[in-house]
Design an enzyme around this catalytic site. Structure first.
Site, PDB file in Angstrom:
ATOM      1  N   ASP A  56       0.856  -1.191   0.000  1.00 39.66           N
ATOM      2  CA  ASP A  56       0.000   0.000   0.000  1.00 39.66           C
ATOM      3  C   ASP A  56       0.894   1.244   0.000  1.00 39.66           C
ATOM      4  OD1 ASP A  56      -3.205   0.576   0.978  1.00 39.66           O
ATOM      5  OD2 ASP A  56      -1.772   2.236   1.115  1.00 39.66           O
ATOM      6  N   HIS A  71     -10.110  -5.129  -3.551  1.00 37.09           N
ATOM      7  CA  HIS A  71      -8.782  -5.376  -2.981  1.00 37.09           C
ATOM      8  C   HIS A  71      -8.912  -5.788  -1.538  1.00 37.09           C
ATOM      9  CE1 HIS A  71      -9.829  -1.110  -2.536  1.00 37.09           C
ATOM     10  NE2 HIS A  71      -9.220  -1.173  -1.362  1.00 37.09           N
ATOM     11  N   HIS A 110      -6.898  -5.762   2.024  1.00 37.66           N
ATOM     12  CA  HIS A 110      -5.766  -5.218   2.782  1.00 37.66           C
ATOM     13  C   HIS A 110      -5.233  -6.313   3.706  1.00 37.66           C
ATOM     14  CE1 HIS A 110      -6.684  -0.776   2.211  1.00 37.66           C
ATOM     15  NE2 HIS A 110      -7.885  -1.285   1.946  1.00 37.66           N
TER      16      HIS A 110
HETATM   17  P1  AMP Z   1      -9.837   1.431   0.306  1.00 32.45           P
HETATM   18  O1  AMP Z   1     -10.206   2.569   1.215  1.00 32.45           O
HETATM   19  O2  AMP Z   1     -10.095   0.080   0.938  1.00 32.45           O
HETATM   20  O3  AMP Z   1     -10.452   1.565  -1.068  1.00 32.45           O
HETATM   21  O4  AMP Z   1      -8.263   1.478   0.170  1.00 32.45           O
HETATM   22  C1  AMP Z   1      -7.580   1.942  -0.946  1.00 32.45           C
HETATM   23  C2  AMP Z   1      -6.119   1.826  -0.613  1.00 32.45           C
HETATM   24  O5  AMP Z   1      -5.376   1.953  -1.809  1.00 32.45           O
HETATM   25  C3  AMP Z   1      -5.596   2.875   0.365  1.00 32.45           C
HETATM   26  O6  AMP Z   1      -5.036   2.231   1.516  1.00 32.45           O
HETATM   27  C4  AMP Z   1      -4.530   3.622  -0.451  1.00 32.45           C
HETATM   28  O7  AMP Z   1      -3.410   4.009   0.328  1.00 32.45           O
HETATM   29  C5  AMP Z   1      -4.165   2.595  -1.495  1.00 32.45           C
HETATM   30  N1  AMP Z   1      -3.638   3.124  -2.752  1.00 32.45           N
HETATM   31  C6  AMP Z   1      -4.173   4.080  -3.543  1.00 32.45           C
HETATM   32  N2  AMP Z   1      -3.424   4.280  -4.635  1.00 32.45           N
HETATM   33  C7  AMP Z   1      -2.382   3.413  -4.555  1.00 32.45           C
HETATM   34  C8  AMP Z   1      -1.259   3.131  -5.384  1.00 32.45           C
HETATM   35  N3  AMP Z   1      -1.034   3.778  -6.552  1.00 32.45           N
HETATM   36  N4  AMP Z   1      -0.379   2.177  -4.971  1.00 32.45           N
HETATM   37  C9  AMP Z   1      -0.573   1.525  -3.810  1.00 32.45           C
HETATM   38  N5  AMP Z   1      -1.623   1.728  -2.999  1.00 32.45           N
HETATM   39  C10 AMP Z   1      -2.515   2.673  -3.346  1.00 32.45           C
END
Ligand code: AMP
Ligand code: ZN
Length: 120
Positions: A32, A101, A103
């Site tokens: 992340d 996704h 986490h």
């Molecule tokens: P969510 O709130 O479950 O949709 O989480 C989205 C996650 O994607 C967040 O923890 C962000 O930090 C992560 N994120 C967004 N853009 C990127 C990226 N380009 N590379 C890695 N992680 C990302």
């Protein structure tokens, strides 16, 4: 299979860089970009799928693979004494990126409680 406007699809195609930790025919795992725990990975199906609300039987192989591989990746990254797997889903689940996704959250210290403890 890929949505040209989706940032995680762009990670799959390599258009946006990521720190990959695992890849096979169905799924991809990467760090992340804004970690909230010492180990914070994201695991995604390579094929675009908006959210777990949209999942169908045909998504089972990729979603199952995520569950099956999560423990090994967590251990390899140093979360060797447990972790939490979270799939934020839709508006209520406060999902920000609309490509499903999971986490992986972990580290050396226990995470705070996520669900209210049942009283005895
Ligand atoms: P969510 O709130 O479950 O949709 O989480 C989205 C996650 O994607 C967040 O923890 C962000 O930090 C992560 N994120 C967004 N853009 C990127 C990226 N380009 N590379 C890695 N992680 C990302
Ligand atoms: Zn996508």
């Amino acid at each position: 299979m890929h949505d040209p406007n989706c940032i995680f699809c762009k990670i799959v195609t390599g258009e946006i860089p990521s720190r990959k930790v695992f890849e096979d025919d169905l799924i991809l795992a990467f760090h992340d970009i804004n970690p909230i725990t010492p180990v914070h990975l994201l695991m995604i199906p390579k094929a675009h799928l908006n959210s777990l609300s949209h999942a169908q039987e045909s998504d089972a192989p990729a979603l199952g693979r995520i569950m099956a591989v999560a423990g090994r990746l967590a251990r390899e990254q140093g979360a060797d004494d447990g972790f939490r797997l979270i799939v934020n889903t839709g508006r209520v689940g406060q999902q920000e990126v609309m490509h499903v996704h999971a986490h992986i959250l972990g580290g050396k210290e226990p995470l705070g409680p996520m669900l209210p403890r049942r009283r005895a």
